[in-house]
Write an enzyme that holds these catalytic residues in place. Structure first.
Site, PDB file in Angstrom:
ATOM      1  N   HIS A 167     -15.918  -5.384  -3.028  1.00  0.00           N
ATOM      2  CA  HIS A 167     -16.553  -4.055  -3.062  1.00  0.00           C
ATOM      3  C   HIS A 167     -17.539  -3.876  -1.912  1.00  0.00           C
ATOM      4  O   HIS A 167     -18.380  -2.972  -1.947  1.00  0.00           O
ATOM      5  CB  HIS A 167     -17.232  -3.795  -4.411  1.00  0.00           C
ATOM      6  CG  HIS A 167     -16.256  -3.590  -5.527  1.00  0.00           C
ATOM      7  ND1 HIS A 167     -15.975  -2.367  -6.090  1.00  0.00           N
ATOM      8  CD2 HIS A 167     -15.454  -4.468  -6.183  1.00  0.00           C
ATOM      9  CE1 HIS A 167     -15.060  -2.507  -7.045  1.00  0.00           C
ATOM     10  NE2 HIS A 167     -14.723  -3.778  -7.110  1.00  0.00           N
ATOM     11  N   ASP A 184     -16.183  -3.524   1.185  1.00  0.00           N
ATOM     12  CA  ASP A 184     -15.437  -2.818   2.239  1.00  0.00           C
ATOM     13  C   ASP A 184     -15.799  -1.339   2.292  1.00  0.00           C
ATOM     14  O   ASP A 184     -16.137  -0.813   3.355  1.00  0.00           O
ATOM     15  CB  ASP A 184     -13.929  -3.038   2.094  1.00  0.00           C
ATOM     16  CG  ASP A 184     -13.339  -2.559   0.778  1.00  0.00           C
ATOM     17  OD1 ASP A 184     -14.104  -2.382  -0.195  1.00  0.00           O
ATOM     18  OD2 ASP A 184     -12.105  -2.375   0.724  1.00  0.00           O
ATOM     19  N   SER A 205      13.390   2.569  -6.036  1.00  0.00           N
ATOM     20  CA  SER A 205      12.520   1.438  -6.341  1.00  0.00           C
ATOM     21  C   SER A 205      13.282   0.438  -7.192  1.00  0.00           C
ATOM     22  O   SER A 205      13.679   0.759  -8.311  1.00  0.00           O
ATOM     23  CB  SER A 205      11.262   1.900  -7.084  1.00  0.00           C
ATOM     24  OG  SER A 205      10.578   0.787  -7.639  1.00  0.00           O
ATOM     25  N   LEU A 223      -3.809  -7.996  -5.865  1.00  0.00           N
ATOM     26  CA  LEU A 223      -3.278  -8.544  -4.611  1.00  0.00           C
ATOM     27  C   LEU A 223      -2.841  -7.442  -3.654  1.00  0.00           C
ATOM     28  O   LEU A 223      -2.186  -7.700  -2.656  1.00  0.00           O
ATOM     29  CB  LEU A 223      -2.094  -9.480  -4.901  1.00  0.00           C
ATOM     30  CG  LEU A 223      -2.411 -10.655  -5.826  1.00  0.00           C
ATOM     31  CD1 LEU A 223      -1.175 -11.526  -6.010  1.00  0.00           C
ATOM     32  CD2 LEU A 223      -3.563 -11.487  -5.279  1.00  0.00           C
ATOM     33  N   SER A 224      -3.224  -6.221  -3.965  1.00  0.00           N
ATOM     34  CA  SER A 224      -2.994  -5.070  -3.089  1.00  0.00           C
ATOM     35  C   SER A 224      -1.527  -4.738  -2.884  1.00  0.00           C
ATOM     36  O   SER A 224      -1.070  -4.505  -1.766  1.00  0.00           O
ATOM     37  CB  SER A 224      -3.688  -5.266  -1.736  1.00  0.00           C
ATOM     38  OG  SER A 224      -5.064  -5.162  -1.894  1.00  0.00           O
ATOM     39  N   ASP A 282      -7.831  -3.688   2.459  1.00  0.00           N
ATOM     40  CA  ASP A 282      -6.489  -4.042   2.019  1.00  0.00           C
ATOM     41  C   ASP A 282      -5.458  -3.691   3.082  1.00  0.00           C
ATOM     42  O   ASP A 282      -4.558  -4.477   3.395  1.00  0.00           O
ATOM     43  CB  ASP A 282      -6.149  -3.328   0.715  1.00  0.00           C
ATOM     44  CG  ASP A 282      -7.039  -3.761  -0.436  1.00  0.00           C
ATOM     45  OD1 ASP A 282      -7.751  -4.764  -0.290  1.00  0.00           O
ATOM     46  OD2 ASP A 282      -7.025  -3.074  -1.477  1.00  0.00           O
TER      47      ASP A 282
END
Length: 381
Positions: A35, A37, A68, A121-122, A168
């Site tokens: 937190h 960034d 997807s 993990l973005s 990220d």
């Protein structure tokens, strides 16, 4: 190579033609700097060897066809459909297309990923960066890495309403094998540090408590930290970001416990990021571990973004003899625990932790072996 062939085969089965562009974008860990960034401080991320894969070709229909594999869903969109809806993953893709719609034509795309969703993990940054990267290659847009990072960030801001920082996207795009990246989120200056941790390993476990950042208090933390900084600026006009604030200066916030806590975490976390970077360069793994554990304590007590499950895992890991340190990673309120430990005995140690976790919460951890990897790249064009 097997995954790349699978993507090609999947694309062929869905669209009955060959892939023109094949790309992949990694997830990331953040060794330290939670937190900080979006508060324009320091972070220390690295790309990891879990990816989103993208296969694309142009079509002459002016339609955006997206399949997807994860959600087993094929969607066909036109420009009039580029409004946020219920599906977060699709909204992120829409956000990228919306920003590029005047520069691109119709395309067909398949998406396949092995990044655990909701684990911190973005996966969302990988989805955004990978989509933008693949479209950049398919339509020869000549976008640079920082262009793609900002496009990806804006998609998260505007289409899923998560006011994330740039870390990220940066890690996804600039990652380098066996390197951590020290980023100043205000100036965007960064340095790469090779990570030689022979005899030790970073490990990652998923608590399987899935966070949904747009439904959490993530955005509330951003507002609270902005308010705290505004008060500090009122006391000292020389302050621009929390990087200009010392631990002594935040005493002026003590009358408001929330603001004081948020400021204390951010200021102390900025210091920890720089200290971990130095310790990694010096191969002082004991100090790295201690600082990582301190980071979890700060997230729990001052930024208040942990949950009972992640606290249990981090604190029990810290008690293990071979573990040097452990903390929750990601936006918070669940997700993964990152630890550093001696090489020998990690598997048995994690089995013990899993038994304790299962007894306490009737949940199982998932072990996620990680290696520090390279950032996004085009595999085939």
């Amino acid at each position: 190579m097997q995954t790349e062939n699978n993507i090609k085969a999947l694309f062929q089965s869905k669209f009955d033609k060959e892939v023109e562009v094949l790309a992949k974008a990694p997830g990331r860990i953040n060794v330290i700097g939670e937190h900080t960034d979006y508060n324009l401080g320091y972070v220390l991320p690295a790309a990891i060897d879990y990816h989103m894969y993208f296969g694309l070709s142009k079509n002459d229909k002016g339609v955006f066809n997206i399949y997807s594999h994860t959600f087993e869903r094929l969607v066909s969109l036109t420009e009039s459909d580029l409004e946020p809806a219920e599906d977060s993953w699709l909204n992120l893709v829409k956000g990228i297309i919306y920003q590029l719609k005047d520069k691109i034509g119709g395309f067909d795309m398949v998406i396949f990923g092995d990044i655990p969703v909701g684990a911190g993990l973005s996966s969302s940054a990988a989805l955004c960066c990978g989509t933008a990267t693949a479209l950049n290659a398919l339509f020869n847009l000549d976008l640079k890495k920082w262009d793609i990072a900002r496009i990806a960030q804006k998609s998260e801001h505007d289409f899923v309403h998560v006011k994330c920082g740039i870390m990220d996207q940066f890690a996804c795009l600039f990652g380098r094998t066996n390197h951590v990246l020290l980023l100043d989120c205000e100036t965007l200056e960064f340095e790469e540090s090779e990570t030689d941790i022979s005899g030790y390993q970073f490990f990652l476990i998923n608590s399987n408590v899935q966070h949904e950042l747009n439904e959490s208090e993530y955005n509330a933390r951003r507002i609270e930290s902005t308010e705290a900084l505004s008060i500090l600026k009122g006391h000292n006009s020389a302050i621009n970001t929390f990087k200009d604030v010392s631990l002594e200066l935040i005493r002026s916030l003590e009358s408001n416990e929330v603001w004081w806590k948020r400021a204390f975490h951010i200021v102390s976390e900025n210091l920890r990021v720089q200290a971990v970077n130095r310790a990694l360069k010096e191969k002082n793994m004991l100090e790295v571990g201690q600082l990582i554990s301190q980071g979890h304590k700060s997230q729990k007590e001052y930024y208040e973004i942990t949950c009972p499950e992640t606290d249990f895992l981090a604190e029990n890991l810290q008690e293990e003899q071979i573990v040097l340190g452990a903390r929750q990673v990601g936006g918070g309120f669940g997700g993964c625990i990152l630890g550093i430990a001696e090489d020998a005995g990690v598997e048995g140690m994690l089995d013990r932790i899993n038994q304790k976790y299962n007894q306490a919460f009737n949940k199982q951890i998932t072990k996620i072996p990680i290696r520090i990897s390279r950032g996004y790249h085009i595999i085939h064009n």
